[in-house]
Motif scaffolding. Structure first.
Motif, PDB file in Angstrom:
ATOM      1  N   LEU A 153      16.355 -21.856  21.982  1.00 38.20           N
ATOM      2  CA  LEU A 153      15.811 -23.048  22.654  1.00 38.20           C
ATOM      3  C   LEU A 153      15.047 -23.930  21.671  1.00 38.20           C
ATOM      4  CD1 LEU A 153      14.435 -21.512  25.993  1.00 38.20           C
ATOM      5  CD2 LEU A 153      16.389 -23.028  25.781  1.00 38.20           C
ATOM      6  N   LYS A 207       7.366 -25.427  25.580  1.00 36.07           N
ATOM      7  CA  LYS A 207       7.898 -24.995  26.861  1.00 36.07           C
ATOM      8  C   LYS A 207       6.817 -24.217  27.608  1.00 36.07           C
ATOM      9  CE  LYS A 207      12.417 -24.965  24.885  1.00 36.07           C
ATOM     10  NZ  LYS A 207      11.823 -25.517  23.654  1.00 36.07           N
ATOM     11  N   LEU A 265      16.865 -14.645  33.348  1.00 35.35           N
ATOM     12  CA  LEU A 265      16.704 -16.084  33.534  1.00 35.35           C
ATOM     13  C   LEU A 265      15.265 -16.489  33.239  1.00 35.35           C
ATOM     14  CD1 LEU A 265      18.549 -16.379  36.969  1.00 35.35           C
ATOM     15  CD2 LEU A 265      19.528 -16.932  34.728  1.00 35.35           C
ATOM     16  N   ASP A 269       9.575 -28.309  30.459  1.00 37.48           N
ATOM     17  CA  ASP A 269       9.742 -28.783  29.091  1.00 37.48           C
ATOM     18  C   ASP A 269       8.802 -29.955  28.822  1.00 37.48           C
ATOM     19  OD1 ASP A 269      10.655 -29.658  26.607  1.00 37.48           O
ATOM     20  OD2 ASP A 269      12.703 -29.034  27.030  1.00 37.48           O
ATOM     21  N   PHE A 298      13.583 -26.529  34.128  1.00 39.13           N
ATOM     22  CA  PHE A 298      14.921 -26.012  33.917  1.00 39.13           C
ATOM     23  C   PHE A 298      14.952 -24.517  34.199  1.00 39.13           C
ATOM     24  CE2 PHE A 298      14.514 -29.678  31.129  1.00 39.13           C
ATOM     25  CZ  PHE A 298      15.684 -30.384  31.379  1.00 39.13           C
ATOM     26  N   ILE A 299      16.144 -24.030  34.540  1.00 38.17           N
ATOM     27  CA  ILE A 299      16.415 -22.594  34.539  1.00 38.17           C
ATOM     28  C   ILE A 299      17.362 -22.332  33.386  1.00 38.17           C
ATOM     29  CG2 ILE A 299      17.539 -20.680  35.738  1.00 38.17           C
ATOM     30  CD1 ILE A 299      16.572 -21.817  38.353  1.00 38.17           C
ATOM     31  N   TYR A 300      16.957 -21.447  32.490  1.00 41.71           N
ATOM     32  CA  TYR A 300      17.760 -21.123  31.316  1.00 41.71           C
ATOM     33  C   TYR A 300      18.341 -19.735  31.477  1.00 41.71           C
ATOM     34  CZ  TYR A 300      19.030 -20.288  26.444  1.00 41.71           C
ATOM     35  OH  TYR A 300      19.708 -19.984  25.291  1.00 41.71           O
ATOM     36  N   ASP A 301      19.682 -19.648  31.358  1.00 42.75           N
ATOM     37  CA  ASP A 301      20.374 -18.361  31.400  1.00 42.75           C
ATOM     38  C   ASP A 301      20.415 -17.814  29.977  1.00 42.75           C
ATOM     39  OD1 ASP A 301      22.448 -16.334  31.333  1.00 42.75           O
ATOM     40  OD2 ASP A 301      23.105 -17.069  33.281  1.00 42.75           O
ATOM     41  N   LYS A 356      23.391 -19.031  27.723  1.00 44.72           N
ATOM     42  CA  LYS A 356      22.740 -20.127  26.987  1.00 44.72           C
ATOM     43  C   LYS A 356      22.946 -21.475  27.667  1.00 44.72           C
ATOM     44  CE  LYS A 356      22.823 -17.874  22.472  1.00 44.72           C
ATOM     45  NZ  LYS A 356      23.221 -16.554  23.014  1.00 44.72           N
ATOM     46  N   THR A 357      23.063 -21.470  28.979  1.00 44.15           N
ATOM     47  CA  THR A 357      23.175 -22.715  29.749  1.00 44.15           C
ATOM     48  C   THR A 357      21.861 -22.962  30.476  1.00 44.15           C
ATOM     49  OG1 THR A 357      24.095 -21.527  31.653  1.00 44.15           O
ATOM     50  CG2 THR A 357      25.660 -22.496  30.081  1.00 44.15           C
ATOM     51  N   LYS A 358      21.531 -24.238  30.653  1.00 48.14           N
ATOM     52  CA  LYS A 358      20.306 -24.565  31.382  1.00 48.14           C
ATOM     53  C   LYS A 358      20.642 -25.485  32.549  1.00 48.14           C
ATOM     54  CE  LYS A 358      18.675 -28.514  28.653  1.00 48.14           C
ATOM     55  NZ  LYS A 358      17.503 -29.090  27.981  1.00 48.14           N
ATOM     56  N   THR A 359      19.939 -25.279  33.635  1.00 46.97           N
ATOM     57  CA  THR A 359      20.158 -26.032  34.865  1.00 46.97           C
ATOM     58  C   THR A 359      18.884 -26.789  35.216  1.00 46.97           C
ATOM     59  OG1 THR A 359      21.712 -24.374  35.695  1.00 46.97           O
ATOM     60  CG2 THR A 359      20.737 -25.863  37.314  1.00 46.97           C
TER      61      THR A 359
END
Length: 228
Positions: free
Chosen positions: A135, A141, A152, A157, A165-168, A172-175
């Motif tokens: 990240l 953060k 998760l 930010d 955000f939610i970071y997997d 490595k994807t963020k929602t």
């Protein structure tokens, strides 16, 4: 007779000296331990910390001196024969010292800091295999919630307009977590921006994350579609 006795004593003395000498091939094992106490400019002690992580990793966070004799903070990761040390922080202040607080994933771990006394708790995520920070595209953060079971992270930010955000950790994807004010105003427990610091990941499905809020009824939750 005296001469014979003297000769015998000399032979015995030489023999004893020879027996007590180390073999030329014998290695000398000398262990020297130096316990050094580090203080910052305010006189506060900067202590070391040791933790045991998943996948047989041992983490050691410790103060040290660099080549210019300047105080720094390092962290060391040990896994079997693998033993690597990395620079953690060049800021040598006790209140800023990153620390481990039990946030441990299979292949990653998080360190925290309060930013030197602010009300926010910041975190940094590290790869156990490489020691690299994850990240890295933005720096500050603010921790909100860590879902260790689903690996998760729910965070805010600071460098991105305080968006959430939610970071997997694995994909490595963020929602983006965009909870509208209209939703918060419907419940007494989520008004006045309370939900921003009291939100947590309640459950996860194949397509959605469900965000709930501390001190709210269990029926109060917000559904967010996962980023593909």
């Amino acid at each position: 007779m005296k001469n014979k006795i003297l000769i015998i004593l000399v032979i015995c003395f030489i023999s004893c000296k020879t027996d007590n000498r180390e073999s030329p091939n014998e290695e000398k094992k000398i262990t020297k331990t130096i316990d050094t106490v580090f203080f910052d400019e305010k006189g506060d002690t900067i202590k070391s910390q040791t933790a045991y992580l998943k996948n047989n990793y041992k983490l050691i966070i410790f103060p040290a001196l660099d080549k210019k004799n300047k105080g720094i903070i390092n962290f060391r990761l040990i896994n079997g024969k693998k033993d690597n040390t990395y620079l953690l922080a060049s800021t040598f202040i006790a209140n800023y010292r990153p620390y481990y607080e039990g946030v441990d994933f299979q292949n990653y771990f998080a360190l925290h800091s309060n930013g030197g006394g602010t009300s926010n708790s910041y975190f940094w995520l590290y790869d156990k295999e490489t020691g690299n920070e994850v990240l890295t595209y933005s720096y500050f953060k603010i921790r909100l919630d860590f879902d260790l079971k689903n690996e998760l992270i729910l965070y805010e930010d600071e460098d991105n307009e305080y968006k959430k955000f939610i970071y997997d950790v694995n994909t490595k994807t963020k929602t983006l977590v965009d909870i509208p004010k209209s939703f918060a105003d419907k419940q007494e427990c989520t008004r006045n921006d309370y939900f921003e610091k009291a939100s947590y990941i309640k459950r996860v499905t194949d397509k959605y994350y469900f965000i709930a809020f501390k001190d709210c009824p269990s029926s109060v939750e917000f559904k967010i579609k996962k980023t593909k």
